[in-house]
Write an enzyme that holds these catalytic residues in place. Structure first.
Site, PDB file in Angstrom:
ATOM      1  N   HIS A 181       4.518  -0.052 -18.742  1.00  0.00           N
ATOM      2  CA  HIS A 181       4.835   0.585 -20.025  1.00  0.00           C
ATOM      3  C   HIS A 181       5.890   1.676 -19.822  1.00  0.00           C
ATOM      4  O   HIS A 181       6.782   1.868 -20.653  1.00  0.00           O
ATOM      5  CB  HIS A 181       3.554   1.168 -20.612  1.00  0.00           C
ATOM      6  CG  HIS A 181       3.607   1.438 -22.077  1.00  0.00           C
ATOM      7  ND1 HIS A 181       2.581   2.082 -22.755  1.00  0.00           N
ATOM      8  CD2 HIS A 181       4.546   1.185 -23.017  1.00  0.00           C
ATOM      9  CE1 HIS A 181       2.890   2.174 -24.036  1.00  0.00           C
ATOM     10  NE2 HIS A 181       4.083   1.652 -24.217  1.00  0.00           N
TER      11      HIS A 181
ATOM     12  N   HIS B   8      -0.077   0.279 -17.234  1.00  0.00           N
ATOM     13  CA  HIS B   8       0.506   1.551 -17.682  1.00  0.00           C
ATOM     14  C   HIS B   8       1.880   1.760 -17.042  1.00  0.00           C
ATOM     15  O   HIS B   8       2.828   2.219 -17.710  1.00  0.00           O
ATOM     16  CB  HIS B   8      -0.403   2.718 -17.272  1.00  0.00           C
ATOM     17  CG  HIS B   8      -1.580   2.954 -18.152  1.00  0.00           C
ATOM     18  ND1 HIS B   8      -1.486   3.074 -19.523  1.00  0.00           N
ATOM     19  CD2 HIS B   8      -2.888   3.137 -17.856  1.00  0.00           C
ATOM     20  CE1 HIS B   8      -2.689   3.317 -20.025  1.00  0.00           C
ATOM     21  NE2 HIS B   8      -3.561   3.347 -19.042  1.00  0.00           N
TER      22      HIS B   8
ATOM     23  N   GLU C 287      -3.854   0.091 -14.122  1.00  0.00           N
ATOM     24  CA  GLU C 287      -2.875   1.171 -13.951  1.00  0.00           C
ATOM     25  C   GLU C 287      -1.459   0.629 -13.831  1.00  0.00           C
ATOM     26  O   GLU C 287      -0.503   1.281 -14.275  1.00  0.00           O
ATOM     27  CB  GLU C 287      -3.239   2.030 -12.740  1.00  0.00           C
ATOM     28  CG  GLU C 287      -4.563   2.767 -12.862  1.00  0.00           C
ATOM     29  CD  GLU C 287      -4.671   3.627 -14.110  1.00  0.00           C
ATOM     30  OE1 GLU C 287      -3.629   4.071 -14.630  1.00  0.00           O
ATOM     31  OE2 GLU C 287      -5.805   3.859 -14.576  1.00  0.00           O
TER      32      GLU C 287
END
Length: 692
Positions: free
Chosen positions: A487, A484, A481
């Site tokens: 990102h 992510h 996570e």
């Protein structure tokens, strides 16, 4: 920071926090403590009205259509709506209540109709179609934004006749209702179940950390029992591993796999039948053979055949491996004197026994070296060494729940990257699973807007005053996570449409799954896996055993995942749903045709498959985890080939073309720019221990 937002919201009552043009909180975070459920509907109403006016002004502009007055204008519109929805939908997932759920049921269809009115607006579509990239002298990013808008409009039905457009809008509104109801039903089933454990007989086999977590769960559920097991993954999975009470394992497992199919008001089977039928109808209206063909038309895979080919390529060796694993587990059952055939609720229990026997690994011993704070620091340190990031915790920042922690993320030069929020512990007000989301996304069109990114997880809470410890799987989830989150945090684009994780569905898991690799590196574990009491590093012997067992039970894990992906794809390739779908019969038939092992269940059975039925995000797209795993296994090899898992040049390319690039370019081009070529499946098979 965020751009000032006042269009349409300044007319709200002064006591509504959304009326404020700019929040005066640290880093302009939402003032969570002042936002009440009754503030949302007036704020949504005002924001929708403001966005309607903005869109009408763009669509009816008498000047010739150009990029600035049409596409860029659309990117500047709707900021108030983004702000309200960003706060609301983050809370409905992570800290909901009946009042928020009521608003969610009301506003979902409204937002769907609002979106349809934009994408089916003929005047607006005519202007977007008329923008001339050459005449406007558009640069690469502007061309990409224009192309993505045109793709979005076409896929929403902009080219359809008026009657078909009306039906598309009706489908979108109804789908919003169904997805919301599916999620709320699932949360009700998850929060409504508990398995009381009374006395030592019921606690048999449970290690200290799990007993403590079960006691804490009992206190949270009112204290009527000393220990309870809930359907939080951080409780149910270790219970299935360690409990020596086969009858209790079966009860807990049945509740876990039967979520959403227990009859009554929370049963999801009828919702699924309608969702599948509506998706098939929408695809047909758009000229596609199935919803799967529609969904994959705008992905790296491009076709269902390409995705299914990958799933089959992995299924065959995984099936063979799982059969060998099953035989070894059955032999262990018999060696212990068990006169029964291995069942799905037995697998994790006997797999752990076999792992201990073959690798001398004890989950409790591993957890002692993975305190939550240590794993968080490992994730941060990895990002610092790769990308030069800094992390400073903000003790006084607003937060929507006392458990939430907030960090300022900076570059090496001190400039602000954004804020990162971590919400790590399970609670009844939070849906299950783990995810990343954004309260605010990065962009530069509306000022220098820095992102506010949140990771939400469901780890078991430690008793008061004790240190929360993670399993290695928990630690991997945290790294996933946080990949992510990076990102979203490292996004470096001008236009909101291209920001952060707004990429192809089968590319979005690359940054997260790639980041998991660093957790498994001896260099990282030696630095950060330290005993929660003594601070001593993990013994080298334990570290070696841990890493040697990485591919243990991978046949099971791969079958569990791949079966879910195959059922998802098969369901959305079929038109059967339009005639009244019996989802359980369909699922059983799909599994029979791939020879699903009787001792393994799908990771997500259809009635609780939130990935594909709470919204369209992963529908006909659950394969994307495996597709991205082909990418991530190959991508990490780039660091190995460089001879340094933190190689600066490789990390710089990774930040430029993957973590920071948003949707600036086609994912195949993005990957090729990073790696120099497209990937091979071989590293994936090797990583999972499935290579011949």
């Amino acid at each position: 920071m965020s751009a000032t937002i006042d269009a349409g919201l300044d007319a709200l009552p002064a006591d509504n926090p959304f009326a404020e043009a700019a929040w005066s909180t640290p880093h302009a975070l939402p003032p969570f403590e002042r936002i009440r459920p009754e503030h949302y509907m007036p704020a949504f109403e005002a924001a929708l009205s403001a966005h309607d006016a903005e869109i009408a002004a763009i669509a009816n502009d008498p000047a010739p259509a150009g990029f600035a007055n049409t596409v860029a204008a659309m990117e500047r519109a709707g900021l108030a709506l983004d702000r309200v929805a960003g706060v609301f939908y983050n809370l409905t997932g992570s800290h909901t209540n009946p009042d928020l759920q009521a608003v969610e049921r009301t506003i979902g269809p409204r937002l769907a109709r609002h979106g349809s009115a934009i994408y089916l607006n003929p005047a607006l579509w005519a202007r977007i179609s008329a923008v001339d990239a050459e005449a406007d002298g558009l640069g690469p990013e502007e061309r990409r934004v224009l192309d993505r808008y045109r793709t979005r409009f076409r896929r929403a039905g902009a080219d359809l006749d008026p009657q078909a457009k009306l039906r598309m809008a009706e489908i979108a509104a109804r789908m919003s209702e169904l997805g919301t109801q599916f999620s709320q039903n699932l949360l009700a089933d998850e929060s409504g179940f508990m398995l009381p454990l009374s006395g030592e007989d019921d606690l048999a086999g449970l290690p200290g950390f799990l007993r403590a977590a079960a006691a804490d769960a009992a206190r949270e559920r009112g204290g009527a029992h000393t220990h309870v097991i809930t359907l939080s993954r951080s409780l149910i999975e270790p219970f299935l591993v360690f409990s020596t009470r086969r009858d209790l394992r079966e009860r807990a497992y049945e509740a876990w796999i039967r979520r959403g199919e227990n009859g009554g008001a929370t049963d999801n089977r009828g919702l699924i039948a309608e969702i599948v039928a509506l998706r098939a109808e929408r695809a047909r209206l758009l000229g596609f053979a199935s919803f799967a063909h529609f969904k994959l038309d705008d992905t790296m895979a491009a076709t269902p055949d390409a995705a299914m080919d990958l799933l089959r390529d992995v299924w065959t060796p995984a099936h063979r491996q799982a059969a060998a694993e099953r035989d070894r587990l059955q032999a262990l059952v018999q060696a212990e004197g068990g006169n029964f055939a291995l069942q799905a609720h037995d697998w994790r229990h006997y797999a752990e026994k076999l792992r201990r026997a073959e690798h001398d690994l004890d989950e409790g011993e591993i957890k002692a070296y993975l305190p939550l704070d240590g794993v968080i620091q490992a994730a941060f340190d990895t990002a610092s060494r790769l990308f030069g990031l800094t992390f400073a915790e903000l003790a006084e920042a607003p937060r929507y729940h006392p458990d939430v922690r907030v960090w300022r993320v900076g570059n090496a030069d001190g400039s602000e990257v954004g804020l990162f929020l971590g919400d790590y512990f399970a609670r009844a007000s939070k849906r299950s699973g783990a995810w990343m989301s954004a309260f605010r996304s990065q962009e530069r069109l509306n000022g220098t807007v820095t992102p506010v990114i949140v990771n939400v997880m469901n780890f078991a809470r430690a008793p008061a005053g004790e240190t929360p410890l993670l399993s290695f799987d928990d630690a991997r989830t945290l790294f996933h996570e946080f990949g992510h989150a990076l990102h979203g945090l490292l996004s470096d684009v001008t236009y909101p449409l291209l920001s952060g994780t707004a990429v192809s569905g089968d590319f979005v898991e690359l940054p997260s799954q790639l980041y998991e690799h660093w957790l498994e590196q001896p260099e990282v574990l030696r630095r950060h896996a330290r005993h929660f009491e003594t601070g001593a590093p993990m013994p080298e012997s334990l570290l070696k055993k841990l890493l040697a067992a990485r591919t243990f039970n991978q046949g099971f894990s791969t079958i569990e995942y791949t079966a879910s992906a195959i059922v998802d794809m098969t369901l959305h390739l079929s038109a059967e749903g339009e005639g009244g779908l019996d989802v359980l019969a369909f699922e059983a038939d799909a599994l029979r045709r791939i020879a699903m092992p009787a001792e393994i269940n799908m990771r997500h059975r259809s009635p609780h498959f939130a990935h594909i039925f709470s919204g369209d995000g992963y529908a006909a797209g659950y394969y994307s985890y495996l597709w991205s795993e082909v990418l991530d296994a190959d991508a990490f090899d780039a660091f190995r080939e460089a001879g340094d898992i933190f190689d600066p040049e490789t990390a710089a390319r990774l930040r430029t073309y993957v973590y920071g690039a948003g949707n600036l370019r086609d994912p195949r081009e993005a990957y090729t720019r990073f790696r120099g070529r497209l990937p091979s499946i071989d590293p994936l098979l090797k990583k999972r221990g499935l290579a011949a």
